[in-house]
Design a protein around this motif. Structure first.
Motif, PDB file in Angstrom:
ATOM      1  N   ASP A   1       0.842  -1.191   0.000  1.00  0.00           N
ATOM      2  CA  ASP A   1       0.000   0.000   0.000  1.00  0.00           C
ATOM      3  C   ASP A   1       0.879   1.244   0.000  1.00  0.00           C
ATOM      4  O   ASP A   1       2.097   1.166   0.214  1.00  0.00           O
ATOM      5  CB  ASP A   1      -0.886  -0.014   1.252  1.00  0.00           C
ATOM      6  CG  ASP A   1      -2.037   0.964   1.181  1.00  0.00           C
ATOM      7  OD1 ASP A   1      -2.515   1.240   0.071  1.00  0.00           O
ATOM      8  OD2 ASP A   1      -2.462   1.467   2.238  1.00  0.00           O
TER       9      ASP A   1
ATOM     10  N   ARG B   1      -5.503   0.896   2.456  1.00  0.00           N
ATOM     11  CA  ARG B   1      -5.729   0.575   3.869  1.00  0.00           C
ATOM     12  C   ARG B   1      -6.623   1.615   4.529  1.00  0.00           C
ATOM     13  O   ARG B   1      -7.605   1.269   5.207  1.00  0.00           O
ATOM     14  CB  ARG B   1      -4.396   0.482   4.613  1.00  0.00           C
ATOM     15  CG  ARG B   1      -4.565   0.134   6.086  1.00  0.00           C
ATOM     16  CD  ARG B   1      -3.219  -0.023   6.785  1.00  0.00           C
ATOM     17  NE  ARG B   1      -3.386  -0.496   8.147  1.00  0.00           N
ATOM     18  CZ  ARG B   1      -2.385  -0.804   8.963  1.00  0.00           C
ATOM     19  NH1 ARG B   1      -1.136  -0.690   8.543  1.00  0.00           N
ATOM     20  NH2 ARG B   1      -2.621  -1.227  10.190  1.00  0.00           N
ATOM     21  N   SER B   2      -6.290   2.878   4.341  1.00  0.00           N
ATOM     22  CA  SER B   2      -7.090   3.927   4.968  1.00  0.00           C
ATOM     23  C   SER B   2      -8.497   3.973   4.378  1.00  0.00           C
ATOM     24  O   SER B   2      -9.470   4.262   5.079  1.00  0.00           O
ATOM     25  CB  SER B   2      -6.411   5.290   4.822  1.00  0.00           C
ATOM     26  OG  SER B   2      -6.272   5.648   3.468  1.00  0.00           O
TER      27      SER B   2
ATOM     28  N   GLU C   1     -10.477   1.277   6.042  1.00  0.00           N
ATOM     29  CA  GLU C   1     -10.740   1.584   7.449  1.00  0.00           C
ATOM     30  C   GLU C   1     -11.794   2.664   7.604  1.00  0.00           C
ATOM     31  O   GLU C   1     -12.723   2.532   8.408  1.00  0.00           O
ATOM     32  CB  GLU C   1      -9.434   1.994   8.134  1.00  0.00           C
ATOM     33  CG  GLU C   1      -8.482   0.812   8.318  1.00  0.00           C
ATOM     34  CD  GLU C   1      -7.141   1.209   8.890  1.00  0.00           C
ATOM     35  OE1 GLU C   1      -6.860   2.426   8.985  1.00  0.00           O
ATOM     36  OE2 GLU C   1      -6.351   0.299   9.245  1.00  0.00           O
TER      37      GLU C   1
ATOM     38  N   ALA D   1     -12.922  -2.639   6.802  1.00  0.00           N
ATOM     39  CA  ALA D   1     -11.758  -3.383   7.296  1.00  0.00           C
ATOM     40  C   ALA D   1     -12.128  -4.264   8.484  1.00  0.00           C
ATOM     41  O   ALA D   1     -11.278  -4.959   9.035  1.00  0.00           O
ATOM     42  CB  ALA D   1     -10.647  -2.411   7.689  1.00  0.00           C
TER      43      ALA D   1
ATOM     44  N   TRP E   1      -0.025  -5.492   6.224  1.00  0.00           N
ATOM     45  CA  TRP E   1       0.181  -4.333   5.355  1.00  0.00           C
ATOM     46  C   TRP E   1       1.660  -3.935   5.312  1.00  0.00           C
ATOM     47  O   TRP E   1       2.345  -3.963   6.338  1.00  0.00           O
ATOM     48  CB  TRP E   1      -0.625  -3.136   5.852  1.00  0.00           C
ATOM     49  CG  TRP E   1      -2.105  -3.298   5.783  1.00  0.00           C
ATOM     50  CD1 TRP E   1      -2.946  -3.680   6.799  1.00  0.00           C
ATOM     51  CD2 TRP E   1      -2.946  -3.074   4.647  1.00  0.00           C
ATOM     52  NE1 TRP E   1      -4.247  -3.696   6.356  1.00  0.00           N
ATOM     53  CE2 TRP E   1      -4.278  -3.326   5.042  1.00  0.00           C
ATOM     54  CE3 TRP E   1      -2.692  -2.688   3.327  1.00  0.00           C
ATOM     55  CZ2 TRP E   1      -5.353  -3.196   4.177  1.00  0.00           C
ATOM     56  CZ3 TRP E   1      -3.768  -2.565   2.463  1.00  0.00           C
ATOM     57  CH2 TRP E   1      -5.080  -2.815   2.879  1.00  0.00           C
TER      58      TRP E   1
ATOM     59  N   GLU F   1       3.861  -0.583   3.728  1.00  0.00           N
ATOM     60  CA  GLU F   1       3.713   0.720   3.080  1.00  0.00           C
ATOM     61  C   GLU F   1       4.923   1.027   2.203  1.00  0.00           C
ATOM     62  O   GLU F   1       6.067   0.857   2.621  1.00  0.00           O
ATOM     63  CB  GLU F   1       3.538   1.806   4.137  1.00  0.00           C
ATOM     64  CG  GLU F   1       3.175   3.163   3.551  1.00  0.00           C
ATOM     65  CD  GLU F   1       2.897   4.183   4.644  1.00  0.00           C
ATOM     66  OE1 GLU F   1       3.691   5.140   4.753  1.00  0.00           O
ATOM     67  OE2 GLU F   1       1.904   4.010   5.381  1.00  0.00           O
TER      68      GLU F   1
END
Length: 328
Positions: free
Chosen positions: A46, A52-53, A56, A61, A70, A72
């Motif tokens: 990601d 991911r955000s 969420e 999520a 995850w 980054e």
């Protein structure tokens, strides 16, 4: 009579023992299945403020039937490298960047994706630049990502204006370096996408002289490794579906989405809201129309020398993850 009683008791004991053993076997197999389910871990690449955000903030999520590990990354290129090396199961990247890595033999497939408005890919110049149109790009120094949207948009724009792709000097720069170079005046133009376009126009007063309308599919693919497709199919399928739902949620909550991403990335909220509003990024099913469109872009990229060989895009995608899905 005693023998018969003992015989009946023996049979009864055998039945009870068998029942206990069967129950134990069922319990063991259930435990093993549960452990196997718990052992499913998707390694997902990601970028900050990315999928991911989005999962969420949209609430999608929660209650995952598998675990996500995850990682980054600063850009899509290293995500593709990690997928190729087997360090990731799933990631995401622009269509041409994906095809560049696939063409090199990476064991990956596109399993889902999104589409943004092609106008949000653009060639930018400084406010004081004498360049006012695509025709003025001839003889100029233009920056963009090599093997991806940046290089493709530059070549396609030059061709559309009646120039040859050799009529401008290409500077292979990533977004951060290209932005600095444009502000400093060491390049004449910069081919990039959102939210860089909105940031440059709102904060640096850059001007748009050309965009990707009619030139690029502007598709971002969700990419999975062949190994993950084979061994973690259910988890990959679920993640693709959740990302599609989350993307649809974002279209109805642009301001909330922009505010949340601004807090994570430290980018200005007004820039992100402008970018998201312009992009109108929506999930797509990888159907025949998408394959045909990306194939045309792939063939064009091969002609430009961006891709080293002609590709069969239908072999680079796995349509089964979005077949029959209503995501548009």
């Amino acid at each position: 009579m005693r023998k018969l009683a003992r015989s009946g008791s023996s049979h009864s004991l055998t039945r009870r023992t068998t029942a206990v053993l069967i129950a134990a076997a069922i319990a063991l197999s259930t435990s093993v299945a549960a452990l196997a389910a718990d052992a499913v871990v998707l390694k997902v690449g990601d970028q900050k403020g990315g999928n991911r955000s989005l999962l969420e903030i949209s609430g999608l999520a929660k209650d995952l039937p598998y675990k996500i590990e995850w990682s980054e990354f600063p850009a899509a290129a290293p995500i593709l490298e990690a997928l190729n090396a087997g360090a990731l199961d799933v990631g995401y990247t622009g269509d041409l960047a994906f095809l560049s890595v696939y063409a090199a033999g990476a064991p990956i497939k596109a399993v889902g994706g999104t589409r943004a408005d092609p106008k949000t890919q653009a060639i930018l110049v400084r406010a004081d630049s004498p360049i006012n149109s695509a025709a003025d790009l001839k003889g100029k120094r233009l920056a963009g990502t090599r093997g991806g949207w940046g290089q493709f948009l530059i070549d396609a724009t030059l061709e559309k204006a009646g120039n040859k792709i050799e009529d401008a000097a290409f500077a292979p720069l990533g977004p951060v370096d290209a932005k600095i170079a444009l502000v400093a005046g060491s390049i004449d133009g910069w081919a990039v996408w959102e939210p860089y376009v909105s940031y440059a126009t709102l904060k640096d007063k850059a001007r748009i002289v050309a965009d990707g309308e009619g030139l690029t599919p502007t598709v971002t693919f969700i990419v999975a490794s062949d190994n993950a497709i084979a061994t973690k199919r259910a988890a990959v399928q679920d993640l693709v579906q959740r990302l599609n739902k989350a993307r649809l949620w974002s279209l109805d909550h642009l301001a909330e989405y922009a505010k949340n991403t601004a807090e994570l990335t430290k980018l200005p909220e007004d820039v992100l809201l402008a970018a998201y509003t312009a992009q109108k990024t929506s999930p797509i099913a990888i159907d025949e129309a998408v394959v045909k469109e990306v194939q045309a872009a792939s063939d064009r990229a091969t002609r430009y020398g961006i891709l080293g060989k002609t590709l069969d895009v239908s072999k680079a995608v796995d349509r089964s993850f979005t077949t029959g899905a209503s995501v548009n």
